[in-house]
Design an enzyme around this catalytic site. Structure first.
Site, PDB file in Angstrom:
ATOM      1  N   LYS A   1       0.954  -1.204  -0.073  1.00 44.51           N
ATOM      2  CA  LYS A   1       0.092  -0.059   0.024  1.00 44.51           C
ATOM      3  C   LYS A   1       0.903   1.261   0.177  1.00 44.51           C
ATOM      4  O   LYS A   1       0.559   2.297  -0.654  1.00 44.51           O
ATOM      5  CB  LYS A   1      -0.911   0.037   1.098  1.00 44.51           C
TER       6      LYS A   1
ATOM      7  N   LYS B   1      -5.803 -11.357  -8.174  1.00 40.49           N
ATOM      8  CA  LYS B   1      -7.357 -11.431  -7.497  1.00 40.49           C
ATOM      9  C   LYS B   1      -8.060 -10.295  -7.802  1.00 40.49           C
ATOM     10  O   LYS B   1      -7.894  -9.213  -8.341  1.00 40.49           O
ATOM     11  CB  LYS B   1      -6.887 -11.263  -5.979  1.00 40.49           C
TER      12      LYS B   1
ATOM     13  N   LYS C   1     -11.475  -4.353  -6.231  1.00 45.23           N
ATOM     14  CA  LYS C   1     -12.191  -3.067  -6.276  1.00 45.23           C
ATOM     15  C   LYS C   1     -11.369  -2.135  -7.184  1.00 45.23           C
ATOM     16  O   LYS C   1     -11.919  -1.257  -7.723  1.00 45.23           O
ATOM     17  CB  LYS C   1     -12.965  -2.483  -5.269  1.00 45.23           C
TER      18      LYS C   1
END
Ligand code: TRP
Length: 337
Positions: free
Chosen positions: A119, A201, A204
């Site tokens: 992140k 994966k 969103k």
């Protein structure tokens, strides 16, 4: 502690961030399993809005999504009468225990968290200390409820293990305070991959490759139509995640949506190409999600009901959380007010 120790049912805690729409991945990988656990376990399910602000959120969107996520939880079958459903920021004990636990967590431990590294790379202009200490807040979430099991995806295993280490350390210094939780990673939980890139994966952050729980049928059809299938010449519905990741992902999705196993899916579509398989997968998802979407829309319009659910949830959660927090404050040497 004694009353807590003779539990009839094991306790489960889990949460999802309201940082985007709930997806097919969150449904297949998490919520559907949460629903199934409700009778056998004492379940606490949270909407972790405090975790969501570790990266920048638009306040109006965060508010809307938090409430919509609660409506979707319920529409999926999470039952506020069976389980505690609540919003993290409503229970102030999370932030308070998070602070204490941060004082028992090493900088080095947090530096090793792979999700932080990922992140931080993605939000290089906004690497806050909140993003860094995110796993400490997550540990507080889990430990406040003395959870036995934490159903999460593989990507959260490291965080649950850190939580265990923190709990063990605290217990070691001050005597038994926290139950040691375990990650509960369902073997059955279908791992749903992106429709655009079936080697990563479903997420969103990749809207076209991602089906949302609230997508309208037309959107679902469109996204499946564009789903990447494989460039082999075979054009046959056969599971082979190595060589045919695209079609294998579609088989997984179809199987999970219908309850069939892979072999039966292959048999059912034997002799048919991708062209007829893709719309069939879209249809299966449309039918699976239709009642959920309709119920979520209905609930979302009933703000009074949603309010009553999150108020009641916060109250019940707070009761449990407060017991743990009192114990912790006492052990570290804070004077009770
Ligand atoms: N970190 C989790 C995720 O991003 C969400 C989360 C926050 C969570 N607190 C939790 C999951 C406690 C399980 C238990 O998926």
């Amino acid at each position: 502690m004694s009353e807590e120790n003779i539990r009839e049912k094991k306790r489960i805690f889990s949460g999802i961030q309201p940082s985007g729409e709930l997806t097919l991945g969150s449904y297949m990988g998490a919520i559907r399993n949460w629903v199934a656990l409700q009778d056998e376990y004492d379940c606490v399910y949270c909407i972790v809005d405090m975790h969501a602000i570790t990266v920048r959120q638009n306040p109006a969107d965060l508010r809307r999504r938090t409430l919509a996520q609660l409506a979707q939880y319920i529409a999926c079958g999470l039952d506020p009468k069976k389980s505690i459903l609540f919003i993290q920021s409503h229970v102030h004990q999370h932030a308070e225990l998070g602070w204490v636990l941060g004082c028992y967590t090493q900088f080095g431990e947090l530096s090793r968290m792979t999700q932080f590294k990922d992140k931080a790379a993605k939000h290089a202009d906004n690497i806050t200390s909140g993003l860094f200490t995110y796993p400490v807040l997550m540990a507080a979430d889990i430990l406040l409820y003395q959870a036995d099991l934490v159903p999460v995806g593989e990507d959260q295993r490291q965080h649950v293990e850190l939580c265990r280490d923190i709990a063990q350390r605290f217990n070691g210094v001050y005597s038994d305070t926290f139950r040691l939780p375990e990650a509960f990673i369902p073997k059955m939980g279908a791992r749903v991959m992106s429709l655009g890139d079936p080697t990563s994966k479903m997420s969103k952050s990749d809207p076209d490759g991602c089906i949302n729980l609230m997508d309208k049928p037309e959107e679902i059809v469109r996204k499946f139509k564009r789903a990447v299938t494989d460039s082999d010449s075979e054009n046959c519905v056969r599971f082979d995640s190595e060589n045919k990741p695209g079609v294998s992902n579609l088989i997984t999705i179809y199987a999970a949506a219908t309850g069939m196993d892979r072999e039966n899916v292959e048999q059912k579509f034997a002799g048919q190409g991708y062209g007829s398989f893709k719309p069939a997968v879209a249809d299966a998802i449309i039918e699976l999600f239709r009642p959920i979407r309709e119920e979520a829309e209905r609930l979302n319009a009933d703000k009074e009901y949603l309010e009553s659910v999150y108020r009641d949830g916060a109250e019940r959660a707070s009761c449990v959380a407060e017991k743990t927090l009192r114990k912790v404050y006492k052990k570290v040497g804070f004077i009770p007010r």
